[in-house]
Design an enzyme around this catalytic site. Structure first.
Site, short mmCIF file in Angstrom:
data_model
loop_
_atom_site.label_atom_id
_atom_site.label_comp_id
_atom_site.label_asym_id
_atom_site.label_seq_id
_atom_site.Cartn_x
_atom_site.Cartn_y
_atom_site.Cartn_z
N PHE B 39 0.85 -1.19 0.00
CA PHE B 39 0.00 0.00 0.00
C PHE B 39 0.89 1.24 0.00
CE2 PHE B 39 -2.76 -3.12 2.40
CZ PHE B 39 -3.70 -3.28 1.39
N ALA B 77 2.25 -1.41 4.52
CA ALA B 77 1.92 -0.01 4.27
C ALA B 77 3.24 0.77 4.31
CB ALA B 77 0.97 0.50 5.35
N CYS B 78 3.49 1.52 3.25
CA CYS B 78 4.73 2.31 3.17
C CYS B 78 4.80 3.26 4.36
CB CYS B 78 4.73 3.10 1.88
SG CYS B 78 6.05 4.33 1.82
N VAL B 79 5.92 3.25 5.07
CA VAL B 79 6.01 3.98 6.34
C VAL B 79 5.78 5.48 6.16
CG1 VAL B 79 8.57 4.04 6.22
CG2 VAL B 79 7.41 4.42 8.39
N ALA B 82 2.18 6.16 5.35
CA ALA B 82 1.28 5.80 6.44
C ALA B 82 1.30 6.86 7.54
CB ALA B 82 1.67 4.43 7.01
#
Lengths: 120, 129, 96
Positions: B39, B77-79, B82
């Site tokens: 994501f 989820a890409c940090v 996110a």
């Protein structure tokens, strides 16, 4: 690590959305992992390359700084679709960083020979 | 066939997230492997555990959670995407001195290296926007 | 290497022209989401070579009332066939 040729196509203008930044960040990550990375500006993505941008005026970061890091990470050449430049009355002299301009056939070949094309 | 999916749109604002979910279900039902769902950008909102929707609509984060858990599929989820959207796991929540946790249990927060790894390890990377 | 191109936005923004610059002989194009509006009149797909197979996601056509209006060149496909198409071609390039 296995190596693939990854082509990133950036097609959005720089500040109206975060898409341009997303493509740069993903390409930089691929370069860090020593993949063979191609970075192609197409459509409104060529507006990222225009000189004299000062995005501080809209409390944003000027995209050119991020584009300059591409080379630092080993993405040697920024590639630009010639048709997209012509459609926007831009030429190589209008651009902030050195680029290689690809004609239609070269763009097609680039996509054809890439293992993965990420086009956000 | 080994697939990975790159999802970069929010379930609340465009159809791409639902298309990705429907594609993932179809791929699994044909016996294919999904190596990772990544994501990115607004796509991290697919992993928003606090999303609530009207009763007659599908809660896509909840549907993803169930699907990913049932089929033991990794999702990330890409940090940076996110955090800026308030999608936090307990570690990130503590680190940034927040009170809430909003990430789906089935999803982890990680960096873009996981997208690159998915591109390398999978036979197909399919992007949904 | 062949590619399946997916187009998910309506014809208004002209994305098909950019897509076609990358399309090679033997590539396929699959219209999904609002992209399925490319499939009904006025037909915008005359410039696409006969070498390129054209598909549209049946669910998206149905949702938009377009299933009976599409050009003869378009093959409607369900999600199962969508998955198979991504395997039939060597890679997928998405246009949105």
């Amino acid at each position: 690590m296995q190596q693939k040729s990854l082509t990133f196509i950036t097609r959005q203008a720089p500040y109206g959305s975060n898409k341009a930044k997303l493509v740069i960040d993903a390409a930089l990550a691929a370069a860090v992992f020593e993949q063979q990375v191609n970075f192609l500006f197409m459509d409104d993505g060529v507006f990222q390359l225009v000189q004299n941008q000062t995005a501080e005026s809209i409390s944003s970061k000027t995209i050119g700084r991020a584009l300059e890091t591409l080379e630092l990470y080993g993405i040697e050449q920024a590639l630009v679709d010639s048709v997209s430049l012509e459609e926007r009355a831009l030429s190589a002299e209008d651009l902030a960083i050195p680029v290689k301009i690809l004609n239609v056939e070269q763009v097609r070949q680039l996509a054809a020979r890439s293992d993965v094309v990420i086009n956000l | 066939m080994k697939f990975s999916l790159l999802v970069s749109t929010s379930p609340a604002s465009s159809q791409g997230a639902m298309t990705a979910y429907q594609f993932a279900r179809a791929a699994v039902s044909q016996g294919h492997e999904i190596y990772r769902v990544f994501f990115y950008g607004d796509g991290v909102l697919n992993a928003n555990a606090l999303s609530t929707v009207p009763q007659d609509e599908i809660n896509l984060p909840r549907a993803w959670d169930e699907f990913l858990t049932n089929h033991n599929i990794e999702s990330v989820a890409c940090v940076s995407s996110a955090l800026i959207r308030g999608i936090l796991d307990s570690d990130e929540s503590a680190r940034h001195k927040m009170t809430g946790v909003s990430l789906l249990e089935s999803t982890q927060i990680a960096g873009l290296g996981q997208l690159v790894d998915a591109s390398i390890q999978s036979e197909r990377l399919i992007s949904f926007a | 290497m062949s590619a399946l191109h997916t187009i998910s936005v309506s014809p208004t923004n002209g994305l098909i022209n950019s897509c076609l610059r990358l399309v090679c002989p033997g590539d396929g194009i699959l219209f999904i989401q609002d992209g399925v509006y490319h499939c009904c009149p006025p037909c915008l797909l005359d410039s696409v070579s006969q070498d390129n197979a054209l598909f549209a996601l049946r669910e998206d056509l149905l949702a938009r009332g377009l299933l009976c209006k599409i050009s003869e060149r378009i093959t409607p496909v369900g999600f199962g066939r969508f998955v198979e198409l991504t395997i039939d071609y060597d890679k997928v390039i998405s246009w949105s």
